[in-house]
Design an enzyme around this catalytic site. Structure first.
Site, mmCIF file in Angstrom:
data_model
loop_
_atom_site.group_PDB
_atom_site.id
_atom_site.type_symbol
_atom_site.label_atom_id
_atom_site.label_comp_id
_atom_site.label_asym_id
_atom_site.label_seq_id
_atom_site.Cartn_x
_atom_site.Cartn_y
_atom_site.Cartn_z
ATOM 1 N N ASP A 52 0.917 -1.305 0.134
ATOM 2 C CA ASP A 52 0.027 -0.011 -0.042
ATOM 3 C C ASP A 52 0.828 1.228 0.002
ATOM 4 O O ASP A 52 2.156 1.278 0.511
ATOM 5 C CB ASP A 52 -0.992 -0.060 1.343
ATOM 6 C CG ASP A 52 -2.134 0.702 1.058
ATOM 7 O OD1 ASP A 52 -3.215 0.277 0.766
ATOM 8 O OD2 ASP A 52 -1.931 2.197 1.099
ATOM 9 N N ASP A 61 3.574 2.201 -4.208
ATOM 10 C CA ASP A 61 2.701 3.063 -5.241
ATOM 11 C C ASP A 61 2.645 2.544 -6.404
ATOM 12 O O ASP A 61 3.351 2.387 -7.259
ATOM 13 C CB ASP A 61 3.248 4.586 -5.294
ATOM 14 C CG ASP A 61 2.675 5.532 -6.145
ATOM 15 O OD1 ASP A 61 1.644 4.962 -6.656
ATOM 16 O OD2 ASP A 61 3.236 6.495 -6.446
ATOM 17 N N VAL A 62 1.124 2.036 -6.873
ATOM 18 C CA VAL A 62 1.114 1.413 -8.181
ATOM 19 C C VAL A 62 1.398 2.077 -9.211
ATOM 20 O O VAL A 62 1.753 1.434 -10.511
ATOM 21 C CB VAL A 62 -0.228 0.765 -8.086
ATOM 22 C CG1 VAL A 62 -0.466 -0.220 -7.147
ATOM 23 C CG2 VAL A 62 -1.540 1.850 -8.037
ATOM 24 N N ASN A 67 -5.612 -4.457 -6.774
ATOM 25 C CA ASN A 67 -6.750 -3.662 -6.169
ATOM 26 C C ASN A 67 -6.748 -2.326 -5.867
ATOM 27 O O ASN A 67 -7.659 -1.612 -5.932
ATOM 28 C CB ASN A 67 -7.010 -4.326 -4.999
ATOM 29 C CG ASN A 67 -8.089 -3.649 -4.145
ATOM 30 O OD1 ASN A 67 -9.169 -3.667 -4.222
ATOM 31 N ND2 ASN A 67 -7.583 -3.050 -2.981
ATOM 32 N N TYR A 78 -13.192 7.958 -13.660
ATOM 33 C CA TYR A 78 -13.118 6.457 -13.233
ATOM 34 C C TYR A 78 -13.851 5.549 -14.031
ATOM 35 O O TYR A 78 -13.621 4.205 -14.015
ATOM 36 C CB TYR A 78 -14.111 6.684 -11.939
ATOM 37 C CG TYR A 78 -14.055 5.448 -10.884
ATOM 38 C CD1 TYR A 78 -13.341 5.394 -9.971
ATOM 39 C CD2 TYR A 78 -15.238 4.582 -10.865
ATOM 40 C CE1 TYR A 78 -13.167 4.281 -8.943
ATOM 41 C CE2 TYR A 78 -15.096 3.218 -9.921
ATOM 42 C CZ TYR A 78 -14.256 3.491 -9.168
ATOM 43 O OH TYR A 78 -14.335 2.597 -8.186
ATOM 44 N N LYS A 129 -12.051 1.868 -15.106
ATOM 45 C CA LYS A 129 -12.547 0.490 -14.606
ATOM 46 C C LYS A 129 -13.090 -0.223 -16.007
ATOM 47 O O LYS A 129 -12.798 -1.433 -15.927
ATOM 48 C CB LYS A 129 -13.568 0.802 -13.730
ATOM 49 C CG LYS A 129 -13.538 1.276 -12.435
ATOM 50 C CD LYS A 129 -12.423 0.622 -11.691
ATOM 51 C CE LYS A 129 -12.008 0.795 -10.313
ATOM 52 N NZ LYS A 129 -10.947 0.352 -9.682
ATOM 53 N N THR A 177 -16.154 1.675 2.664
ATOM 54 C CA THR A 177 -14.576 1.599 2.829
ATOM 55 C C THR A 177 -14.083 3.058 3.187
ATOM 56 O O THR A 177 -15.040 3.747 3.399
ATOM 57 C CB THR A 177 -13.931 1.146 1.420
ATOM 58 O OG1 THR A 177 -14.193 2.017 0.549
ATOM 59 C CG2 THR A 177 -14.522 -0.292 1.029
HETATM 60 N N1 LIG Z 1 -15.643 0.990 -2.200
HETATM 61 C C1 LIG Z 1 -16.554 0.695 -3.239
HETATM 62 O O1 LIG Z 1 -17.790 1.068 -3.093
HETATM 63 C C2 LIG Z 1 -15.882 0.260 -4.307
HETATM 64 C C3 LIG Z 1 -16.804 0.057 -5.707
HETATM 65 C C4 LIG Z 1 -16.118 -0.525 -6.600
HETATM 66 C C5 LIG Z 1 -14.780 -0.665 -6.874
HETATM 67 N N2 LIG Z 1 -14.321 -0.079 -5.689
HETATM 68 C C6 LIG Z 1 -12.537 -0.306 -6.012
HETATM 69 O O2 LIG Z 1 -11.886 -0.907 -4.765
HETATM 70 C C7 LIG Z 1 -10.458 -0.685 -4.861
HETATM 71 C C8 LIG Z 1 -10.291 -0.526 -3.381
HETATM 72 O O3 LIG Z 1 -11.002 0.763 -2.767
HETATM 73 P P1 LIG Z 1 -11.697 0.872 -1.341
HETATM 74 O O4 LIG Z 1 -12.966 1.105 -1.731
HETATM 75 O O5 LIG Z 1 -11.375 -0.576 -0.567
HETATM 76 O O6 LIG Z 1 -10.912 2.191 -1.052
HETATM 77 P P2 LIG Z 1 -10.016 2.496 0.432
HETATM 78 O O7 LIG Z 1 -9.671 3.971 -0.042
HETATM 79 O O8 LIG Z 1 -10.756 1.854 1.569
HETATM 80 O O9 LIG Z 1 -8.883 1.570 0.053
HETATM 81 C C9 LIG Z 1 -7.758 1.735 -0.932
HETATM 82 C C10 LIG Z 1 -6.461 1.826 -0.588
HETATM 83 O O10 LIG Z 1 -5.562 1.776 -1.889
HETATM 84 C C11 LIG Z 1 -4.546 2.474 -1.399
HETATM 85 N N3 LIG Z 1 -3.978 3.449 -2.371
HETATM 86 C C12 LIG Z 1 -4.400 4.382 -2.660
HETATM 87 N N4 LIG Z 1 -3.757 4.805 -3.935
HETATM 88 C C13 LIG Z 1 -2.580 3.887 -3.780
HETATM 89 C C14 LIG Z 1 -1.357 3.785 -4.576
HETATM 90 N N5 LIG Z 1 -1.203 4.721 -5.716
HETATM 91 N N6 LIG Z 1 -0.733 2.585 -4.725
HETATM 92 C C15 LIG Z 1 -0.911 1.828 -3.868
HETATM 93 N N7 LIG Z 1 -1.799 1.784 -2.900
HETATM 94 C C16 LIG Z 1 -2.857 3.045 -2.842
HETATM 95 C C17 LIG Z 1 -5.025 3.291 -0.023
HETATM 96 O O11 LIG Z 1 -3.910 3.956 0.780
HETATM 97 C C18 LIG Z 1 -5.984 2.485 0.381
HETATM 98 O O12 LIG Z 1 -5.203 1.879 1.670
HETATM 99 C C19 LIG Z 1 -10.375 0.390 -5.749
HETATM 100 O O13 LIG Z 1 -9.845 -0.127 -6.730
HETATM 101 C C20 LIG Z 1 -11.960 0.874 -5.986
HETATM 102 O O14 LIG Z 1 -11.940 1.696 -7.194
HETATM 103 C C21 LIG Z 1 -14.443 0.339 -4.477
#
Ligand SMILES: NC(=O)c1ccc[n+]([C@@H]2O[C@H](COP(=O)([O-])OP(=O)(O)OC[C@H]3O[C@@H](n4cnc5c(N)ncnc54)[C@H](O)[C@@H]3O)[C@@H](O)[C@H]2O)c1
Length: 274
Positions: free
Chosen positions: A42, A68-69, A95, A175, A179, A210
């Site tokens: 992360d 950092d991805v 992810n 976004y 996706k 989240t």
């Molecule tokens: N929460 C939702 O409703 C939802 C719905 C569909 C898709 N998603 C997707 O799920 C995935 C996770 O999101 P989430 O909702 O758990 O959010 P979150 O913010 O709770 O977790 C995301 C994590 O990614 C980390 N992060 C951010 N930028 C980064 C980078 N450049 N390199 C490495 N790590 C990084 C953050 O520090 C965090 O720990 C994302 O791809 C998001 O688009 C979320």
């Protein structure tokens, strides 16, 4: 191997990006609980360390990595370190992702001044694409490199979104194409990599509670109620509800699935409900 045995991932190794929080943390937890050795990667180094330490305290095999991805060099180093410690890579969750800020419509039913295609800050576009699309490419590239080297195949799972399949007016516009790009990259790489027994699938979540976007679903009861009302199964979901699907796709239980996406959204995409 019996059917239930196909879910067994004990002794395999998994790397999860964006694992310090939310959906990625749930993936890391189920991998660890199922006996895999897990790297929680992360950009939030402290968060990843904290969660890996907690998992170790619960008796699981977990380590953390600052990652950092969007940074290709760092991605390579993170994967190499994982392979050096755990002896290869079997499972990877691509992810990590961010919220791009306001979309063209807001939850109160008005247009956002800064969310229209002609007003949306191009810097927001660049940043979202670099993490949500290019970051997935960077991640998969190194996962494939290690899985090919291991010669045993593997399973790669990307977190897409139902916003990659339908439009979300309140989500910033970068976004959706990011996706949708992830979903098509999954199909393309699944075809390319089938020969190596590397399977590539996607999870397309609907609304999960989240910390994305500052965790507004946790903080804003009005927005939460508005989203709950959009879900035929009654409410936005908790990240624990993703764990069975994550285990299915990570394990041999899905050994005939590749290039697929699984929508997990309580029926939200089926249409307007209430
Ligand atoms: N929460 C939702 O409703 C939802 C719905 C569909 C898709 N998603 C997707 O799920 C995935 C996770 O999101 P989430 O909702 O758990 O959010 P979150 O913010 O709770 O977790 C995301 C994590 O990614 C980390 N992060 C951010 N930028 C980064 C980078 N450049 N390199 C490495 N790590 C990084 C953050 O520090 C965090 O720990 C994302 O791809 C998001 O688009 C979320």
């Amino acid at each position: 191997m019996g059917t239930l045995g196909k879910f067994d991932i004990a002794g395999r190794s998994a790397l999860v990006t964006g694992a310090a929080s939310g959906i990625g943390l749930a993936y890391a937890e189920i991998m660890a609980e199922a006996g895999a050795k897990v790297t929680l990667a992360d950009i939030d180094r402290d968060g990843a360390e904290r969660e890996a330490e907690r998992l170790r305290g619960e008796g699981f095999n977990a380590r953390a990595a600052r990652h950092d991805v969007a940074d290709r060099e760092e991605t390579k180093a993170v994967f190499d370190a994982h392979a050096a410690v755990y002896g290869g890579l079997d499972i990877c969750f691509a992810n990590a992702g961010i919220d791009p800020g306001a979309g063209f419509w807001n939850p109160e039913g008005r247009r956002n001044d800064d969310g229209q295609v002609d007003t949306f800050d191009p810097a927001r576009w660049d940043r979202t694409i670099s993490i949500n699309l290019t970051g997935v490419y960077n991640t998969m590239r190194d996962a494939v490199r290690l899985m090919k080297a291991g010669g045993k195949g593997g399973s790669i799972i990307a977190t897409a979104s139902n916003a990659g399949l339908v439009s979300e007016p309140i989500v910033g516009m970068a976004y959706m194409p990011a996706k949708a790009g992830v979903l098509h990259m999954v199909r393309h790489l699944a075809l390319e990599l089938a020969e190596f027994r590397i399977r590539v699938n996607a999870i397309a979540p609907g609304p999960f509670v989240t910390n994305i976007g500052g965790g507004w679903l946790k903080k804003d009861p009005v927005a939460r109620a508005a989203w709950d009302a959009l879900v035929p199964l009654g409410a936005v979901a908790e990240t624990d509800q993703l764990k069975p699907l994550a285990l299915l796709l990570a394990s041999d239980a899905s050994d005939y699935m590749t290039g697929s996406h699984v929508v997990i959204d309580g029926g939200m995409m089926l249409g307007k409900f209430r």
